[in-house]
Motif scaffolding. Structure first.
Motif, PDB file in Angstrom:
ATOM      1  N   PHE A   1       0.814  -1.213   0.000  1.00 20.36           N
ATOM      2  CA  PHE A   1       0.000   0.000   0.000  1.00 20.36           C
ATOM      3  C   PHE A   1       0.849   1.267   0.000  1.00 20.36           C
ATOM      4  O   PHE A   1       0.327   2.364  -0.196  1.00 20.36           O
ATOM      5  N   ILE A   2       2.153   1.121   0.232  1.00 22.10           N
ATOM      6  CA  ILE A   2       3.070   2.262   0.198  1.00 22.10           C
ATOM      7  C   ILE A   2       3.678   2.411  -1.194  1.00 22.10           C
ATOM      8  O   ILE A   2       3.916   3.516  -1.674  1.00 22.10           O
ATOM      9  N   ASP A   3       3.915   1.295  -1.858  1.00 21.81           N
ATOM     10  CA  ASP A   3       4.532   1.300  -3.183  1.00 21.81           C
ATOM     11  C   ASP A   3       3.661   2.063  -4.184  1.00 21.81           C
ATOM     12  O   ASP A   3       2.548   1.657  -4.501  1.00 21.81           O
ATOM     13  N   GLY A   4       4.163   3.192  -4.661  1.00 23.03           N
ATOM     14  CA  GLY A   4       3.428   3.970  -5.648  1.00 23.03           C
ATOM     15  C   GLY A   4       2.228   4.715  -5.103  1.00 23.03           C
ATOM     16  O   GLY A   4       1.326   5.088  -5.868  1.00 23.03           O
ATOM     17  N   ILE A   5       2.200   4.987  -3.801  1.00 26.37           N
ATOM     18  CA  ILE A   5       1.037   5.649  -3.198  1.00 26.37           C
ATOM     19  C   ILE A   5       0.824   7.047  -3.775  1.00 26.37           C
ATOM     20  O   ILE A   5      -0.293   7.552  -3.799  1.00 26.37           O
ATOM     21  N   HIS A   6       1.892   7.669  -4.268  1.00 25.61           N
ATOM     22  CA  HIS A   6       1.763   9.011  -4.855  1.00 25.61           C
ATOM     23  C   HIS A   6       1.019   8.990  -6.189  1.00 25.61           C
ATOM     24  O   HIS A   6       0.581  10.033  -6.679  1.00 25.61           O
ATOM     25  N   ARG A   7       0.871   7.790  -6.776  1.00 26.17           N
ATOM     26  CA  ARG A   7       0.161   7.674  -8.057  1.00 26.17           C
ATOM     27  C   ARG A   7      -1.182   6.973  -7.924  1.00 26.17           C
ATOM     28  O   ARG A   7      -1.889   6.817  -8.914  1.00 26.17           O
ATOM     29  N   ASP A   8      -1.541   6.524  -6.721  1.00 29.09           N
ATOM     30  CA  ASP A   8      -2.714   5.670  -6.556  1.00 29.09           C
ATOM     31  C   ASP A   8      -3.650   6.224  -5.472  1.00 29.09           C
ATOM     32  O   ASP A   8      -3.400   6.055  -4.279  1.00 29.09           O
ATOM     33  N   PRO A   9      -4.736   6.889  -5.869  1.00 24.12           N
ATOM     34  CA  PRO A   9      -5.677   7.449  -4.888  1.00 24.12           C
ATOM     35  C   PRO A   9      -6.285   6.393  -3.968  1.00 24.12           C
ATOM     36  O   PRO A   9      -6.559   6.677  -2.802  1.00 24.12           O
ATOM     37  N   LEU A  10      -6.492   5.166  -4.476  1.00 22.30           N
ATOM     38  CA  LEU A  10      -7.095   4.123  -3.655  1.00 22.30           C
ATOM     39  C   LEU A  10      -6.161   3.722  -2.508  1.00 22.30           C
ATOM     40  O   LEU A  10      -6.615   3.487  -1.384  1.00 22.30           O
ATOM     41  N   LYS A  11      -4.874   3.675  -2.789  1.00 28.73           N
ATOM     42  CA  LYS A  11      -3.919   3.362  -1.723  1.00 28.73           C
ATOM     43  C   LYS A  11      -3.908   4.472  -0.675  1.00 28.73           C
ATOM     44  O   LYS A  11      -3.781   4.205   0.531  1.00 28.73           O
ATOM     45  N   ARG A  12      -4.061   5.712  -1.112  1.00 26.29           N
ATOM     46  CA  ARG A  12      -4.115   6.814  -0.154  1.00 26.29           C
ATOM     47  C   ARG A  12      -5.373   6.701   0.710  1.00 26.29           C
ATOM     48  O   ARG A  12      -5.340   7.005   1.915  1.00 26.29           O
ATOM     49  N   GLU A  13      -6.478   6.275   0.116  1.00 25.66           N
ATOM     50  CA  GLU A  13      -7.704   6.074   0.885  1.00 25.66           C
ATOM     51  C   GLU A  13      -7.512   4.982   1.932  1.00 25.66           C
ATOM     52  O   GLU A  13      -7.960   5.108   3.076  1.00 25.66           O
ATOM     53  N   PHE A  14      -6.841   3.910   1.527  1.00 27.25           N
ATOM     54  CA  PHE A  14      -6.601   2.804   2.462  1.00 27.25           C
ATOM     55  C   PHE A  14      -5.760   3.285   3.637  1.00 27.25           C
ATOM     56  O   PHE A  14      -6.104   3.053   4.800  1.00 27.25           O
ATOM     57  N   VAL A  15      -4.656   3.959   3.344  1.00 23.66           N
ATOM     58  CA  VAL A  15      -3.764   4.433   4.411  1.00 23.66           C
ATOM     59  C   VAL A  15      -4.495   5.446   5.290  1.00 23.66           C
ATOM     60  O   VAL A  15      -4.350   5.436   6.519  1.00 23.66           O
ATOM     61  N   GLY A  16      -5.309   6.307   4.680  1.00 26.62           N
ATOM     62  CA  GLY A  16      -6.077   7.264   5.461  1.00 26.62           C
ATOM     63  C   GLY A  16      -7.030   6.582   6.431  1.00 26.62           C
ATOM     64  O   GLY A  16      -7.184   7.014   7.584  1.00 26.62           O
ATOM     65  N   SER A  17      -7.649   5.492   5.993  1.00 24.28           N
ATOM     66  CA  SER A  17      -8.548   4.738   6.872  1.00 24.28           C
ATOM     67  C   SER A  17      -7.783   4.107   8.027  1.00 24.28           C
ATOM     68  O   SER A  17      -8.246   4.108   9.172  1.00 24.28           O
ATOM     69  N   ILE A  18      -6.608   3.578   7.726  1.00 21.18           N
ATOM     70  CA  ILE A  18      -5.774   2.982   8.769  1.00 21.18           C
ATOM     71  C   ILE A  18      -5.391   4.036   9.805  1.00 21.18           C
ATOM     72  O   ILE A  18      -5.403   3.779  11.023  1.00 21.18           O
ATOM     73  N   LEU A  19      -5.068   5.231   9.359  1.00 24.65           N
ATOM     74  CA  LEU A  19      -4.695   6.300  10.290  1.00 24.65           C
ATOM     75  C   LEU A  19      -5.868   6.666  11.212  1.00 24.65           C
ATOM     76  O   LEU A  19      -5.675   6.909  12.409  1.00 24.65           O
ATOM     77  N   GLN A  20      -7.087   6.679  10.666  1.00 25.49           N
ATOM     78  CA  GLN A  20      -8.243   6.999  11.502  1.00 25.49           C
ATOM     79  C   GLN A  20      -8.498   5.917  12.541  1.00 25.49           C
ATOM     80  O   GLN A  20      -8.776   6.210  13.700  1.00 25.49           O
TER      81      GLN A  20
END
Length: 321
Positions: free
Chosen positions: A181-200
């Motif tokens: 989920f970190i690999d290519g996160i700058h190009r993948d909005p879905l990965k950013r959504e996943f990481v954002g959910s984990i942070l919450q």
């Protein structure tokens, strides 16, 4: 190499305790310092079991996983202590080893006493490669280690068979997001959504998130914007026999980016915080600085307290780090 030859090589490694311990730094962004090290194990360089995948696979097949993990922990603790490394020591332990009836539950504490390490400096990092069925037994085992002063981390969150349930059941102090989920996160909005959910979820459970597998400055920049504070990966430091003994600067691009971001004082009011978050919608967290401008933590967008709490107290309560 035949299975018999691999088993023979494994027996020699266990008999001679010929495990090589490598250490990869975990950095805290808000303070730009080393937070700890993850211990990684390798077989002898001239052995077909040098690679960890081969080493642990054959040990699992031979029923020697618990013995191998004990040898790896012993090597890591001794080398960590000898080098006087900073911060916490993250030790990989498989749930299947913890659940074995003959698992030596008092051995880690005895080892730490021998090498002069306090349990409070050690994190048991659960690495899941096979399904975990008995959550209650695993929870009991880990509560036993918590009572002795150890902390708990879940590795590769999002990749294991039951990592989310492990998080819910065990309430670890740390969760490590799987590098997928970190690999290519700058190009993948879905990965950013996943990481954002984990942070919450992490904020609700009071767990600290560690993003691992960071190799690109662009990936790190996105994580900084999202408020991730603990990071690990080749960009920050590769696994090596000599750990990082002194804090060092972050990559230039990251240091510049941190410097360009808005900061808040420890005595900032709720109104000032809301105004800053309103003007910087992309930020999930703001860096907090003391009266001399030194970084001392992060304040998260979703961690703001109710207005009834005094401003200085409210800011301190919402700060992590």
């Amino acid at each position: 190499m035949t299975v018999a030859e691999q088993l023979s090589a494994l027996s020699a490694i266990l008999a001679q305790r010929s495990i090589h311990s490598l250490f990869q730094p975990i950095m805290r962004l808000s303070e730009q310092r080393v937070f700890g090290h993850e211990a990684l194990s390798r077989g002898p360089s001239n052995s077909p079991l040098h690679a960890p995948l081969n080493l642990f696979t054959i040990a699992r097949q031979a029923g020697c996983l618990t013995e191998l993990e004990a040898a790896c922990r012993e090597s890591a603790c001794r080398r960590f202590s000898e080098q006087q490394l900073q911060g916490l020591l993250f030790l990989n332990v498989s749930p299947e080893s913890l659940l074995e009836p003959d698992y030596p539950s008092g051995q880690p504490l005895k080892l730490l006493e021998q090498v002069g390490l306090a349990p409070s400096r050690v994190v048991i990092e659960l690495t899941e490669h096979t399904p975990t069925d008995d959550f209650q037994l695993l929870s009991n085992a880990l509560h036993h280690y918590r009572d002795m002063g150890f902390s708990i981390a879940i590795d590769d969150l999002g990749a294991g068979y039951s990592s989310l349930r492990l998080w819910s059941e065990l309430r670890p102090e740390y969760v490590k997001i799987d590098r997928h989920f970190i690999d290519g996160i700058h190009r993948d909005p879905l990965k950013r959504e996943f990481v954002g959910s984990i942070l919450q979820i992490a904020r609700a459970s009071k767990a600290q998130v560690i993003a691992e597998g960071i190799e690109l400055a662009e990936e790190l920049a996105v994580l900084v914007d999202m408020g991730v504070d603990l990071v690990q990966g080749y960009l920050l430091g590769r696994p090596q026999e000599l750990g990082v003994r002194e804090s060092r600067g972050l990559p230039v691009s990251t240091s510049v980016r941190l410097a360009e971001q808005p900061t808040v004082q420890l005595n900032a009011t709720i109104g000032q915080l809301l105004e800053l978050f309103g003007r910087h919608q992309h930020l999930d967290a703001l860096q907090v600085v003391d009266s001399e401008g030194r970084a001392c933590g992060l304040i998260h967008r979703y961690a703001l307290p109710v207005p009834a709490i005094g401003p200085a107290q409210a800011t301190r309560q919402a700060v992590s780090g």
